[in-house]
Design a protein around this motif. Structure first.
Motif, PDB file in Angstrom:
ATOM      1  N   ASP A 161       0.898  -1.541   0.044  1.00 30.89           N
ATOM      2  CA  ASP A 161       0.325   0.183   0.064  1.00 30.89           C
ATOM      3  C   ASP A 161       0.956   1.341  -0.019  1.00 30.89           C
ATOM      4  N   TYR A 162       0.855   2.289  -1.155  1.00 29.85           N
ATOM      5  CA  TYR A 162       1.281   2.719  -1.013  1.00 29.85           C
ATOM      6  C   TYR A 162       1.502   4.622   0.027  1.00 29.85           C
ATOM      7  N   GLY A 163      -0.047   4.347   0.567  1.00 36.24           N
ATOM      8  CA  GLY A 163      -0.131   5.018   2.120  1.00 36.24           C
ATOM      9  C   GLY A 163      -0.053   6.406   1.398  1.00 36.24           C
ATOM     10  N   VAL A 164      -0.456   6.700   0.465  1.00 37.69           N
ATOM     11  CA  VAL A 164      -0.060   8.719  -0.356  1.00 37.69           C
ATOM     12  C   VAL A 164      -1.400   8.829  -0.504  1.00 37.69           C
ATOM     13  N   ARG A 165      -2.127   8.335  -1.626  1.00 36.63           N
ATOM     14  CA  ARG A 165      -3.930   9.092  -2.086  1.00 36.63           C
ATOM     15  C   ARG A 165      -4.750   9.712  -1.157  1.00 36.63           C
ATOM     16  N   GLN A 166      -5.052   9.018   0.604  1.00 38.32           N
ATOM     17  CA  GLN A 166      -6.199   9.563   0.632  1.00 38.32           C
ATOM     18  C   GLN A 166      -5.018  10.761   1.681  1.00 38.32           C
ATOM     19  N   HIS A 167      -3.848  11.312   0.746  1.00 42.00           N
ATOM     20  CA  HIS A 167      -2.851  13.047   2.335  1.00 42.00           C
ATOM     21  C   HIS A 167      -3.047  13.177   0.702  1.00 42.00           C
ATOM     22  N   LEU A 249      -4.204  13.744 -11.069  1.00 44.06           N
ATOM     23  CA  LEU A 249      -4.744  11.908 -11.691  1.00 44.06           C
ATOM     24  C   LEU A 249      -5.699  11.741 -11.123  1.00 44.06           C
ATOM     25  N   LEU A 250      -5.952  12.239  -9.703  1.00 38.14           N
ATOM     26  CA  LEU A 250      -7.321  11.964  -8.780  1.00 38.14           C
ATOM     27  C   LEU A 250      -8.611  12.339  -9.474  1.00 38.14           C
ATOM     28  N   GLU A 251      -8.496  12.979 -10.632  1.00 36.53           N
ATOM     29  CA  GLU A 251      -9.447  13.347 -11.494  1.00 36.53           C
ATOM     30  C   GLU A 251     -10.106  12.490 -12.730  1.00 36.53           C
ATOM     31  N   VAL A 252      -9.414  12.678 -13.515  1.00 35.02           N
ATOM     32  CA  VAL A 252     -10.162  11.602 -14.494  1.00 35.02           C
ATOM     33  C   VAL A 252      -9.895   9.757 -14.396  1.00 35.02           C
ATOM     34  N   ASP A 253      -9.852   9.799 -15.246  1.00 31.90           N
ATOM     35  CA  ASP A 253     -10.967   8.275 -15.533  1.00 31.90           C
ATOM     36  C   ASP A 253     -10.211   6.879 -15.639  1.00 31.90           C
ATOM     37  N   GLY A 254      -8.646   8.089 -16.721  1.00 31.54           N
ATOM     38  CA  GLY A 254      -7.674   6.616 -16.627  1.00 31.54           C
ATOM     39  C   GLY A 254      -6.771   7.142 -17.457  1.00 31.54           C
ATOM     40  N   LEU A 269      -1.155   5.893  -7.143  1.00 40.25           N
ATOM     41  CA  LEU A 269      -2.669   6.768  -6.870  1.00 40.25           C
ATOM     42  C   LEU A 269      -3.522   5.636  -6.641  1.00 40.25           C
ATOM     43  N   ASP A 270      -4.013   4.370  -7.505  1.00 41.21           N
ATOM     44  CA  ASP A 270      -4.816   3.658  -7.975  1.00 41.21           C
ATOM     45  C   ASP A 270      -5.569   4.112  -8.661  1.00 41.21           C
ATOM     46  N   VAL A 271      -4.955   4.785  -9.796  1.00 46.74           N
ATOM     47  CA  VAL A 271      -5.424   5.135 -10.882  1.00 46.74           C
ATOM     48  C   VAL A 271      -5.278   4.104 -12.313  1.00 46.74           C
ATOM     49  N   PRO A 272      -6.743   4.061 -13.192  1.00 51.98           N
ATOM     50  CA  PRO A 272      -6.942   2.876 -14.035  1.00 51.98           C
ATOM     51  C   PRO A 272      -5.599   3.273 -15.229  1.00 51.98           C
ATOM     52  N   SER A 273      -4.689   1.696 -15.204  1.00 50.28           N
ATOM     53  CA  SER A 273      -4.239   2.284 -16.031  1.00 50.28           C
ATOM     54  C   SER A 273      -3.293   1.512 -16.577  1.00 50.28           C
ATOM     55  N   VAL A 274      -3.285   1.507 -18.262  1.00 44.10           N
ATOM     56  CA  VAL A 274      -2.875   1.242 -19.337  1.00 44.10           C
ATOM     57  C   VAL A 274      -0.813   1.129 -19.524  1.00 44.10           C
ATOM     58  N   SER A 275      -0.374   0.687 -19.012  1.00 45.77           N
ATOM     59  CA  SER A 275       1.167   0.701 -19.551  1.00 45.77           C
ATOM     60  C   SER A 275       2.016  -0.523 -19.845  1.00 45.77           C
ATOM     61  N   GLY A 289       0.155  -1.927  -8.422  1.00 42.43           N
ATOM     62  CA  GLY A 289      -0.638  -1.234  -7.915  1.00 42.43           C
ATOM     63  C   GLY A 289      -2.355  -1.856  -7.747  1.00 42.43           C
ATOM     64  N   GLN A 290      -3.452  -1.586  -8.037  1.00 43.60           N
ATOM     65  CA  GLN A 290      -4.984  -1.808  -8.470  1.00 43.60           C
ATOM     66  C   GLN A 290      -4.916  -0.827  -9.931  1.00 43.60           C
ATOM     67  N   ASN A 291      -5.778  -1.782 -10.355  1.00 42.53           N
ATOM     68  CA  ASN A 291      -6.513  -1.086 -11.787  1.00 42.53           C
ATOM     69  C   ASN A 291      -5.446  -1.148 -12.820  1.00 42.53           C
ATOM     70  N   GLN A 292      -4.338  -1.369 -12.595  1.00 40.92           N
ATOM     71  CA  GLN A 292      -3.264  -1.494 -13.798  1.00 40.92           C
ATOM     72  C   GLN A 292      -2.654  -2.713 -14.245  1.00 40.92           C
ATOM     73  N   VAL A 293      -3.127  -2.075 -15.932  1.00 42.67           N
ATOM     74  CA  VAL A 293      -2.383  -3.435 -17.101  1.00 42.67           C
ATOM     75  C   VAL A 293      -1.611  -3.332 -17.623  1.00 42.67           C
ATOM     76  N   HIS A 294      -0.271  -4.299 -17.309  1.00 40.99           N
ATOM     77  CA  HIS A 294       0.802  -4.274 -18.493  1.00 40.99           C
ATOM     78  C   HIS A 294       0.845  -5.089 -19.924  1.00 40.99           C
ATOM     79  N   ILE A 295       0.704  -4.433 -20.719  1.00 37.44           N
ATOM     80  CA  ILE A 295       0.907  -4.449 -22.215  1.00 37.44           C
ATOM     81  C   ILE A 295       2.625  -4.525 -22.582  1.00 37.44           C
ATOM     82  N   GLN A 296       2.726  -5.951 -22.548  1.00 36.11           N
ATOM     83  CA  GLN A 296       4.422  -6.868 -23.391  1.00 36.11           C
ATOM     84  C   GLN A 296       4.415  -6.607 -24.563  1.00 36.11           C
ATOM     85  N   SER A 297       4.810  -6.021 -25.526  1.00 40.32           N
ATOM     86  CA  SER A 297       5.488  -5.944 -26.405  1.00 40.32           C
ATOM     87  C   SER A 297       5.041  -7.604 -27.021  1.00 40.32           C
TER      88      SER A 297
END
Length: 330
Positions: A161-167, A249-254, A269-275, A289-297
């Motif tokens: 848990d990064y422990g920073v989003r709520q702050h 980042l706390l305001e966007v959808d992804g 920050l638990d933002v839904p993301s694709v890396s 983290g949560q809501n993270q998807v990796h795409i490896q080539s």
């Protein structure tokens, strides 16, 4: 109990250290950390509630003029800050010769990776206590194990848990569905082709999303301008500091990111993301983290030695297909 952390750079590495602090704060009530970090990343440690003091260092800048810098006012001030408190321990969470150099300046029991675990094995000579941590673990899990061994508590079974989003405080709400595209990275071999970003923006537009394009250098700004010129739903953002980007980042959808520190910020920050990853391995440094998807080539080193070809093989359709299920309301 006060502990000094030495983890100076890079942005992603600094962010990867945060879950270890959360573990330690839960295991040892009242523990406080001071943190030595490169001046450009000094915002990040202060976001964690277990961090009392951030001690900026400017090794990157000082090395350009070593004779003047290491005998000057800034260096003396830095040494004075290191000596201000008594520490129960100092943990070198970086495992490099430069971090070992800083660690040796502190009069406290010194902890770090052993020779086989550190990124630069000679760094282990600086520590009183050398800790074995498997190199094949993800960077977040390696740091969690290092802290647990140094401070004598069991590694939690749960995901870190990064422990920073709520702050943090969110920025101005965009008022519409929106995404951030983190298109910039320090290494050209990790870049995704500009036409791919434009095509991805078009897919986002068809689904009703606006796209924000951050930048941190003139080169990144020029790239963002070209993408925005070709994608009507994309806009160049003003230059933002890390706190400003976190608020947005706390305001966007992804978000969609290449292998860059800002992608790790999105994960923290638990933002839904694709890396997107080409020559780098997601198992070691993928966004954690949560809501993270990796795409490896799909084009591996055995098929192509060209990193640009590896990144180009990740298509916009692949990225949009991976992102859609993560978005609110999907």
């Amino acid at each position: 109990m006060r502990v000094l952390i030495v983890k100076m750079s890079s942005l992603g590495d600094v962010i990867h250290t945060l879950p270890a602090l959360t573990d330690a704060a839960r295991a040892i009530p009242g523990i406080q950390f001071d943190w030595v970090v490169e001046e450009g990343f000094a915002e990040i440690p202060a976001w964690h509630p277990a961090v009392d003091r951030v001690i900026p260092v400017a090794l990157r800048r000082w090395r350009k003029t070593p004779l003047q810098s290491f005998g000057g006012t800034e260096w003396r001030r830095f040494r004075s800050e290191l000596a201000r408190h008594h520490y129960a321990a100092v943990i070198d969470a970086q495992g490099l010769l430069k971090s070992a150099f800083i660690t040796r300046l502190v009069k406290a029991p010194r902890y770090g990776y052993d020779r086989d675990s550190a990124r630069e094995g000679l760094a282990a000579r600086a520590y009183h206590h050398r800790i074995c941590v498997p190199r094949e673990l993800h960077a977040v899990e390696r740091t969690r194990r290092l802290f647990a061994a140094a401070l004598n508590y069991p590694v939690p079974d749960a995901r870190g848990d990064y422990g920073v989003r709520q702050h943090l405080v969110a920025g101005a709400h965009p008022g519409q569905r929106s995404l951030l595209f983190f298109h910039g990275t320090a290494r050209d071999e990790k870049l995704w082709p500009e036409p791919h970003w434009v095509e991805l923006a078009a897919l986002a537009a068809a689904a009703g999303y606006q796209v924000g394009l951050p930048w941190g250098s003139d080169k990144e700004k020029a790239r963002a301008q070209r993408i925005a010129a070709a994608a009507p739903n994309a806009r160049l953002l003003p230059k933002l500091d890390l706190l400003g980007l976190a608020g947005m980042l706390l305001e966007v959808d992804g978000a969609v990111a290449v292998d860059t520190g800002l992608g790790h910020l999105s994960a923290a920050l638990d933002v839904p993301s694709v890396s997107l990853y080409g020559p780098t391995r997601t198992s070691l440094i993928g966004a954690y983290g949560q809501n993270q998807v990796h795409i490896q080539s799909p084009v591996g080193p055995a098929q192509s030695a060209d990193p640009a070809a590896m990144m180009a093989a990740i298509t916009p359709a692949m990225v949009w297909q991976a992102l859609q299920p993560l978005l609110p309301g999907a």
